[in-house]
Design an enzyme around this catalytic site. Structure first.
Site, PDB file in Angstrom:
ATOM      1  N   ASP A  86      49.671  -1.351 -18.618  1.00 13.14           N
ATOM      2  CA  ASP A  86      50.606  -0.442 -17.937  1.00 13.14           C
ATOM      3  C   ASP A  86      51.910  -0.328 -18.717  1.00 13.14           C
ATOM      4  O   ASP A  86      53.002  -0.445 -18.157  1.00 13.14           O
ATOM      5  CB  ASP A  86      50.872  -0.931 -16.512  1.00 13.14           C
ATOM      6  CG  ASP A  86      51.443   0.174 -15.609  1.00 13.14           C
ATOM      7  OD1 ASP A  86      51.266   1.372 -15.952  1.00 13.14           O
ATOM      8  OD2 ASP A  86      52.059  -0.149 -14.587  1.00 13.14           O
ATOM      9  N   ASP A  93      38.106 -10.950 -23.312  1.00 15.65           N
ATOM     10  CA  ASP A  93      36.992 -11.842 -23.606  1.00 15.65           C
ATOM     11  C   ASP A  93      36.114 -11.166 -24.645  1.00 15.65           C
ATOM     12  O   ASP A  93      35.511 -10.131 -24.390  1.00 15.65           O
ATOM     13  CB  ASP A  93      36.183 -12.124 -22.336  1.00 15.65           C
ATOM     14  CG  ASP A  93      35.192 -13.265 -22.520  1.00 15.65           C
ATOM     15  OD1 ASP A  93      34.628 -13.366 -23.629  1.00 15.65           O
ATOM     16  OD2 ASP A  93      34.987 -14.031 -21.574  1.00 15.65           O
TER      17      ASP A  93
END
Length: 231
Positions: free
Chosen positions: A45, A71
């Site tokens: 954001d 990940d």
């Protein structure tokens, strides 16, 4: 952060940020994003209202409510679309997935806003100028790139810095994720350590067959982070 957020100054007339300070803010934001990405964190954001300024206009990237860990081993994980309209990368609207590439896109939008002093989307403008990226890309194709510089600066800026900043902004906000730079590559250009990108004269059409980024997000609880940008 006594000076409030960046958007108050750029869009709401709280004060006129001089060029040297604007360039420092961009470099600081880029360094903060590099740190996040190297630590396997996606912000998700990045926008002008999340860049906070202290009394001497040193900046901090704030609001990590949407941040997630990356990940690299588990493969793609689905998630809900997150972010703010005007800063969300095109591929996120289709897939709902964030990546380092989508963070770089949001960074590019903020860079262009800082250079031009206007929001990424201006509904009151005519169709040709409503989209900041499309408007700047058209000016670039017409060899009038510097004409989009914030008029409030009254041409009081370093021409080379302005040109590089606009080119980096367009590069980062490229419609196709595979054509965007890493944040490290963007920093090298901003620091004049590498040549600026050679962009097409017309704004490219998004390629929906883009190779997905290897950096994807997992659905995990965001940590509490605070990144202080260098002075």
């Amino acid at each position: 952060m006594t000076s409030g957020s960046l958007d108050f100054h750029l869009f709401k007339g709280r004060s006129l940020i001089p060029w040297k300070v604007r360039y420092k803010i961009v470099q600081g934001l880029a360094s903060a994003l590099l740190y996040l990405h190297e630590e396997c964190v996606l912000h998700r954001d990045i926008k002008a209202s999340n860049i906070m300024l202290d009394s001497t206009f040193n900046a901090k990237l704030g609001d990590f409510g949407l941040a997630r860990l990356v990940d690299h081993e588990k493969g793609s994980q689905t998630t809900l679309l997150a972010g703010t309209l005007g800063y969300i990368a095109p591929e996120c609207h289709r897939t709902g997935k964030a990546s380092k590439d989508s963070d770089v896109y949001s960074f590019g939008i903020v860079v262009l806003e800082i250079a031009c002093g206007r929001r990424s989307i201006e509904p009151t403008y005519d169709d040709q100028q409503a989209s900041l990226v499309a408007w700047i890309w058209e000016a670039y194709g017409n060899q009038m790139l510097l004409d989009v510089a914030d008029e409030k600066l009254s041409k009081d800026f370093n021409v080379k810095e302005m040109e590089y900043l606009l080119l980096v902004g367009l590069w980062c906000a490229h419609p196709s994720r595979s054509m965007r730079p890493s944040i490290r590559q963007a920093i090298q250009v901003l620091n004049f350590e590498a040549a600026p990108p050679n962009l097409s004269s017309k704004m490219p059409v998004r390629n929906y067959d883009d190779t997905p980024s290897t950096s994807i997000i997992t659905i995990s609880e965001p940590g509490s982070l605070s990144i202080t940008m260098p002075r």
